[in-house]
Design a protein around this motif. Structure first.
Motif, PDB file in Angstrom:
ATOM      1  N   MET A  39       0.830  -1.212   0.000  1.00 14.70           N
ATOM      2  CA  MET A  39       0.000   0.000   0.000  1.00 14.70           C
ATOM      3  C   MET A  39       0.864   1.261   0.000  1.00 14.70           C
ATOM      4  O   MET A  39       0.606   2.206  -0.749  1.00 14.70           O
ATOM      5  N   GLU A  40       1.910   1.254   0.826  1.00 14.75           N
ATOM      6  CA  GLU A  40       2.756   2.436   0.968  1.00 14.75           C
ATOM      7  C   GLU A  40       3.531   2.751  -0.316  1.00 14.75           C
ATOM      8  O   GLU A  40       3.840   3.906  -0.592  1.00 14.75           O
ATOM      9  N   LEU A  42       2.355   2.563  -3.210  1.00 11.91           N
ATOM     10  CA  LEU A  42       1.413   3.238  -4.103  1.00 11.91           C
ATOM     11  C   LEU A  42       1.103   4.657  -3.636  1.00 11.91           C
ATOM     12  O   LEU A  42       0.932   5.559  -4.446  1.00 11.91           O
ATOM     13  N   ALA A  43       1.017   4.815  -2.315  1.00 12.78           N
ATOM     14  CA  ALA A  43       0.720   6.143  -1.757  1.00 12.78           C
ATOM     15  C   ALA A  43       1.216   6.182  -0.320  1.00 12.78           C
ATOM     16  O   ALA A  43       0.731   5.412   0.518  1.00 12.78           O
ATOM     17  N   SER A  46      -0.715   5.386   3.154  1.00 15.33           N
ATOM     18  CA  SER A  46      -1.966   4.663   2.880  1.00 15.33           C
ATOM     19  C   SER A  46      -2.091   3.361   3.660  1.00 15.33           C
ATOM     20  O   SER A  46      -3.198   2.838   3.820  1.00 15.33           O
ATOM     21  N   PRO A 291      -3.919  -1.952  -5.556  1.00 15.98           N
ATOM     22  CA  PRO A 291      -3.919  -0.616  -6.176  1.00 15.98           C
ATOM     23  C   PRO A 291      -5.325  -0.058  -6.355  1.00 15.98           C
ATOM     24  O   PRO A 291      -5.529   1.162  -6.259  1.00 15.98           O
ATOM     25  N   VAL A 292      -6.286  -0.918  -6.607  1.00 14.77           N
ATOM     26  CA  VAL A 292      -7.672  -0.463  -6.756  1.00 14.77           C
ATOM     27  C   VAL A 292      -8.137   0.170  -5.444  1.00 14.77           C
ATOM     28  O   VAL A 292      -8.733   1.256  -5.427  1.00 14.77           O
ATOM     29  N   VAL A 294      -6.236   1.322  -2.872  1.00 17.55           N
ATOM     30  CA  VAL A 294      -5.465   2.518  -2.501  1.00 17.55           C
ATOM     31  C   VAL A 294      -5.867   3.726  -3.350  1.00 17.55           C
ATOM     32  O   VAL A 294      -6.024   4.838  -2.845  1.00 17.55           O
ATOM     33  N   ASN A 295      -6.072   3.493  -4.632  1.00 13.57           N
ATOM     34  CA  ASN A 295      -6.359   4.612  -5.537  1.00 13.57           C
ATOM     35  C   ASN A 295      -7.825   5.034  -5.565  1.00 13.57           C
ATOM     36  O   ASN A 295      -8.134   6.213  -5.731  1.00 13.57           O
ATOM     37  N   ASP A 296      -8.724   4.041  -5.401  1.00 14.39           N
ATOM     38  CA  ASP A 296     -10.142   4.350  -5.639  1.00 14.39           C
ATOM     39  C   ASP A 296     -11.085   4.031  -4.479  1.00 14.39           C
ATOM     40  O   ASP A 296     -12.282   4.295  -4.568  1.00 14.39           O
ATOM     41  N   TRP A 304     -13.990  -4.821  -7.739  1.00 18.15           N
ATOM     42  CA  TRP A 304     -12.888  -5.612  -8.303  1.00 18.15           C
ATOM     43  C   TRP A 304     -12.937  -7.048  -7.779  1.00 18.15           C
ATOM     44  O   TRP A 304     -12.759  -8.014  -8.536  1.00 18.15           O
TER      45      TRP A 304
END
Length: 341
Positions: A39-40, A42-43, A46, A291-292, A294-296, A304
């Motif tokens: 997670m981290e 990616l952001a 997070s 990623p789904v 973390v991002n959305d 998903w």
């Protein structure tokens, strides 16, 4: 030949983790440190405890509808345990995640505020321990690890609860993804299976690595295209060698490879006539959802999981239906087991 004796508690709880055919088709969601890092990456920021807990809860809620059980941890996973589909088995990890890279030997540690008894009290069907193990490590290191496993085995025996051991091979010289380690890995996995199949450890089920690295298997979906450590026939022989020394039922873990590669590995095991009893499969089924999420966000993760996550699990179940064997096969089937009180 006499029947194999298995205590009632251990027998019934193993059955609770298996499907109607006696195959364990379980989702592994006990990752902690590695999930936080994913997670981290990616952001930054997070990978909070709340985010990790939410991710696990959502995976459990959706994917256990298509699995026989789920493996979680008591640090972040208890809300997810409560959200699993009815009638699905539960396994809980008992070890501290990861290891101290500053300390020699990757020594294991138990979660300090938990015991096997406490894991049972919150509803687990089995206790799981991950153990890093190098068969040729210094004697004192492996003595500590063997005593550690014996201690957990005795704790589980006293509580009449199954003990699932997940031993991961490593080497002190070569990185796990290197060609050199790919050549060593089959022998290491075989030695590990042979060691921890001994009755003194009290292990009921081994969760083992595939004894090859597909990145170095010629013709594999995962083949890197450069160095070759084994061809198809040699790979089958490595599966057979590891299975041949097991006195216990065993499952395969995905080791973080993509789902298609993991399915190929299971089909290779079946081709080698290896009687594995299912999987405890983690990242191969749900890592695409990180990623789904973390991002959305949570709603996008659920979408998903309902789509790609379920497809991944169902594809794996399809492979298991014709490749895996019931967990009691190694004992000669249910008729060869005497359940004791």
């Amino acid at each position: 030949m006499g029947k194999v004796q298995i205590s009632r508690g251990k027998f019934e709880h193993i059955q609770a983790c298996a499907n109607a055919e006696g195959i364990i088709a379980a989702v592994a969601m006990d990752q902690r440190g590695s999930l936080k890092k994913s997670m981290e990456k990616l952001a930054e920021g997070s990978g909070t405890p709340e985010a990790i807990t939410t991710f696990k809860r959502k995976v459990s809620q959706v994917l256990t509808r298509h699995a026989s059980a789920i493996l979680l941890d008591p640090e972040y996973g208890l809300p997810a345990l409560k959200k699993r589909a009815p009638g699905r088995g539960a396994l809980l990890s008992y070890e501290v995640t990861g290891y101290d890279p500053q300390t020699m030997g990757r020594l294991p540690r138990l979660l300090p505020s938990w015991s096997a008894r406490r894991l049972v009290e919150v509803g687990t069907d089995a206790v799981k321990i991950l153990l890093y193990y190098n068969p040729i490590d210094e004697g004192w290191i492996n003595e500590i690890k063997r005593a550690f496993v014996e201690r957990v085995g005795d704790e589980c025996k006293a509580l009449d609860i199954p003990f699932f051991l997940e031993p991961l091979a490593y080497d002190n010289v070569h990185p796990e993804q290197s060609f050199e380690f790919a050549c060593l890995k089959p022998g290491y996995v075989r030695a590990i299976v042979e060691e921890f199949s001994q009755p003194r450890y009290g292990v009921d089920m081994l969760k083992v690595e595939v004894p090859i690295n597909s990145a170095y298997l010629a013709g594999s979906l995962g083949f890197k295209g450069s160095e070759v450590a084994y061809d198809w026939q040699a790979a089958k022989e490595h599966f057979q060698a590891a299975a041949g020394v097991s006195k216990l039922p065993f499952l395969f873990l995905s080791g973080g490879v993509d789902d298609a590669i993991f399915r190929e590995q299971l089909e290779l095991a079946a081709e080698a006539n290896v009687p594995f009893s299912g999987v405890l499969c983690g990242r191969a089924t749900w890592k695409g959802g990180v990623p789904v999420f973390v991002n959305d966000g949570e709603a996008a993760l659920e979408d998903w999981l309902q789509d790609q996550g379920v497809q991944n699990v169902q594809a794996l179940n399809s492979v298991l239906s014709h490749c895996a064997r019931p967990w009691h096969t190694i004992y000669g089937g249910l008729e060869a087991i005497e359940v004791t009180n």
